[in-house]
Design an enzyme around this catalytic site. Structure first.
Site, PDB file in Angstrom:
ATOM      1  N   CYS A  59       3.554 -16.646  -9.161  1.00  0.00           N
ATOM      2  CA  CYS A  59       4.781 -15.838  -9.296  1.00  0.00           C
ATOM      3  C   CYS A  59       5.833 -16.142  -8.242  1.00  0.00           C
ATOM      4  O   CYS A  59       6.955 -15.638  -8.337  1.00  0.00           O
ATOM      5  CB  CYS A  59       4.425 -14.353  -9.244  1.00  0.00           C
ATOM      6  SG  CYS A  59       3.227 -13.863 -10.501  1.00  0.00           S
TER       7      CYS A  59
ATOM      8  N   CYS B 296       4.178 -10.842  -4.372  1.00  0.00           N
ATOM      9  CA  CYS B 296       2.772 -11.238  -4.372  1.00  0.00           C
ATOM     10  C   CYS B 296       2.611 -12.359  -5.384  1.00  0.00           C
ATOM     11  O   CYS B 296       3.499 -12.616  -6.205  1.00  0.00           O
ATOM     12  CB  CYS B 296       1.883 -10.058  -4.745  1.00  0.00           C
ATOM     13  SG  CYS B 296       2.268  -9.354  -6.378  1.00  0.00           S
TER      14      CYS B 296
END
Length: 469
Positions: free
Chosen positions: A128, A449
């Site tokens: 991500c 994250c």
């Protein structure tokens, strides 16, 4: 004879050593002779950035290929900045779920967008935070004086996932391609079994643990006592703020896309849906059943989308007559236990970034934090405000403190806008830059994250005279 050989070898070593010393002296002289870079040369700026509308997978982009979606962002960036594509020195692009036909999608997207075939491009993948890595890679290339003008971005295309044959079937097909006689082919055919046809489906799961990210989010929420209502409330906040920002025209990084074969112009994110607390409460757990608290509504959804941004030194921007959005001041990456702390990247990264920059929570005017799950966000907020967590895992003397939620993701986030894995980092940076202008702030923090228990934190400063257009 041996003595002569040894003398000859020693002479060769001495000559080589002398040559190296002379070479090092010449190199040192060259380095010393280089002019020192002034402040404008050292300042790296985010000139501007764009993205496609973020769409739920299986909708208007479904018949495209990923590089076509990336092409749109690259062309839109050139259009918005009015930059001659020949001035781009290097392209760094991120992706996570790779299309096997375009493994270096940065290169393929650049070529299809008409960039020079002399412009190098490579692709990065860091889940991500892939486009964050693309940006920071570009910053490194600029800081080392390797290149001047960098395009960084990312693309994710979840409408056409690469589904593989089983390993047994792949092995059989490879052997069949090498068989030279009918007898060899028939012999291989006799080894075939029906279970060979079972496909291998990609999953958002950790290779090291085999656990899906949703289950990790559920366990994290439990560990930090994040209730179902807290998660639903946060998800509702995200969608509500995103809808308000959309209606006010704040998403100026979004560039409409006329998709071939689709009648209507794609000009907005289609995942923003403001529900009611009652409707959210009715949804059943999505991962840990029947007692989990993570649902489809308080999780980010599978999204198609792309992004791109332009970075360079402040001096280069002035030379080209470009007006930057922000200074890219600092960044760092963190990693931790991918089983129990998979989604705590912001809680690890933010304190380290602030300490590195000599700042406190009160110095930050905007927070743009990736929303993988509502439970993950609330857990990270609680971790930062926990003496136990900050002392035990961060080595701090006390908790970092409570973040001012009025400065946090004020235009919604990944839960509502969408989360095309590798494209989100650029969106976070652009929303930070534009929010700093609209909210009259100076410093913003981006954090996220990522799979593997990794994370990023970046510090962005508003550029004098920047606009939010």
């Amino acid at each position: 004879m041996n003595i002569r050989i040894m003398q000859s070898r020693n002479s060769l070593k001495n000559a080589t050593s002398l040559f190296r010393r002379l070479e090092y002296r010449q190199l040192s002289a060259q380095v010393a002779a280089q002019p020192k870079r002034n402040a404008a040369d050292q300042n790296i700026v985010l000139v501007d950035g764009v993205r496609s509308p973020f769409l739920t997978s299986g909708t208007a982009y479904s018949k495209l290929m990923p590089h076509e979606l990336a092409r749109h962002s690259l062309l839109s960036l050139l259009q918005k900045t009015r930059l001659d594509k020949e001035l781009v020195d290097y392209i760094v692009y991120g992706t996570v779920i790779q299309e096997v036909k375009t493994s270096n999608i940065g290169r393929e997207a650049a070529l299809s967008a008409g960039f020079s075939d002399k412009t190098p491009a490579h692709t990065v993948t860091m889940a991500c935070i892939s486009s964050n890595m693309a940006i920071s890679t570009g910053m490194g290339l600029i800081a080392t004086n390797t290149y001047d003008v960098i395009v960084a971005g990312g693309v994710e295309f979840m409408s056409d996932l690469p589904i593989r044959h089983s390993r047994k079937m792949r092995a059989l097909l490879v052997k069949a391609s090498r068989a030279k006689t009918l007898g060899q082919r028939l012999s291989l055919l006799s080894t075939f079994r029906p279970d060979f046809l079972a496909p291998e489906l990609p999953a958002v799961a950790e290779f090291s643990s085999g656990e899906t990210m949703g289950k990790s989010a559920d366990r994290l929420a439990t560990a930090f006592n994040v209730s179902r209502q807290e998660q639903d409330d946060y998800a509702l906040r995200s969608h509500t703020l995103a809808q308000q920002a959309q209606e006010k025209g704040y998403f100026t990084d979004l560039m409409p896309f006329k998709v071939q074969g689709v009648d209507q112009l794609v000009d907005k994110d289609n995942g923003i849906r403001v529900s009611t607390p009652e409707s959210l409460a009715k949804l059943k757990p999505a991962f840990i059943k029947p007692y989990g608290t993570v649902t489809a509504a308080n999780s980010s959804f599978l999204t198609d989308g792309s992004s791109a941004c332009l970075i360079m030194t402040e001096a280069k921007a002035k030379q080209l007559g470009l007006k930057p959005k922000a200074f890219l001041r600092d960044f760092l990456y963190v990693s931790q236990d991918p089983v129990d702390q998979l989604l705590l990247g912001p809680a690890y990264g933010i304190p380290k970034l602030l300490k590195k920059a000599g700042l406190t929570l009160k110095d930050i005017d905007t927070w743009e934090i990736h929303e993988a799950f509502a439970g993950q966000i609330v857990a990270n907020l609680k971790a930062l405000d926990s003496d136990w967590f900050c002392k035990t895992y961060l080595g701090l003397n006390e908790k970092l403190g409570s973040v001012d939620i009025s400065k946090w993701n004020n235009w919604g986030g990944s839960l509502s806008i969408g989360h095309p894995f590798a494209a989100t980092g650029v969106r976070l940076c652009m929303h930070t830059a534009n929010r700093l202008v609209r909210e009259d702030g100076k410093l913003g923090v981006v954090a996220a994250c990522a799979a593997g228990g990794q994370g990023v934190a970046m510090l962005i400063e508003r550029y004098p005279g920047a606009t939010a257009d």
